[in-house]
Design a protein around this motif. Structure first.
Motif, PDB file in Angstrom:
ATOM      1  N   GLY A  89      -2.984  -1.767  -3.761  1.00 43.25           N
ATOM      2  CA  GLY A  89      -1.574  -1.501  -3.467  1.00 43.25           C
ATOM      3  C   GLY A  89      -0.703  -1.644  -4.703  1.00 43.25           C
ATOM      4  N   ARG A  90      -0.981  -2.692  -5.500  1.00 42.16           N
ATOM      5  CA  ARG A  90      -0.211  -2.916  -6.732  1.00 42.16           C
ATOM      6  C   ARG A  90      -0.449  -1.763  -7.725  1.00 42.16           C
ATOM      7  N   LEU A  91      -1.692  -1.331  -7.876  1.00 42.30           N
ATOM      8  CA  LEU A  91      -1.993  -0.230  -8.797  1.00 42.30           C
ATOM      9  C   LEU A  91      -1.399   1.089  -8.308  1.00 42.30           C
ATOM     10  N   ASP A  92      -1.389   1.306  -7.009  1.00 44.97           N
ATOM     11  CA  ASP A  92      -0.772   2.518  -6.470  1.00 44.97           C
ATOM     12  C   ASP A  92       0.728   2.531  -6.742  1.00 44.97           C
ATOM     13  N   GLN A  93       1.358   1.376  -6.597  1.00 47.06           N
ATOM     14  CA  GLN A  93       2.798   1.292  -6.891  1.00 47.06           C
ATOM     15  C   GLN A  93       3.056   1.519  -8.373  1.00 47.06           C
ATOM     16  N   ASP A  94       2.189   0.959  -9.240  1.00 48.36           N
ATOM     17  CA  ASP A  94       2.333   1.209 -10.688  1.00 48.36           C
ATOM     18  C   ASP A  94       2.182   2.695 -11.006  1.00 48.36           C
TER      19      ASP A  94
END
Length: 137
Positions: free
Chosen positions: A81-86
């Protein structure tokens, strides 16, 4: 009284005496083995306890492994989720920097000038097509 003599009257009975059994033969003696000892149930009980302990230990290990994998899955899901947001943030930044107004500003900051005309070079015969003009600057 009776026609039987007195001695016979004493011995005569109203019911017959039961027949005496024949003399039993003398019992034959023989040597017998000692009784076999009963099998002990201790090995069976120990085997059952070992199977039960093995099953419980296996269940405990599987449960622990599943909990560990669930935690790891949770962590990887958070990281995804964090990488998708980045990625979404980077795509938005790229879109804002590639807009025509921002590209013109960046080109002017680098010292580039706007072209007055466009031309194309034809490689087959080396001719120039279009109306190219020198840039004013």
């Amino acid at each position: 009284m009776s026609a039987l003599p007195a001695s016979a009257a004493r011995t005569a009975r109203a019911y017959p005496l039961p027949a005496r059994p024949a003399a039993a033969p003398a019992p034959r003696l023989r040597v017998v083995r000692a009784p076999e000892q009963a099998r002990s149930r201790v090995p069976f009980v120990i085997a059952c306890m070992a199977v039960l302990a093995g099953a419980l230990l296996t269940a405990l290990l599987l449960n622990t492994q599943m909990a560990s994998l669930a935690f790891e899955r949770y962590e990887l899901s958070n990281e995804l989720g964090r990488l998708d947001q980045d990625r979404k943030d980077l795509v938005a930044a790229l879109d804002s920097r590639s807009s025509p107004a921002r590209l013109a500003e960046a080109a002017t900051a680098l010292g580039m000038v706007e072209a007055n005309g466009t031309g194309w070079l034809r490689l087959a015969d080396g001719s120039v097509q279009g109306a190219p003009a020198p840039a004013g600057g």
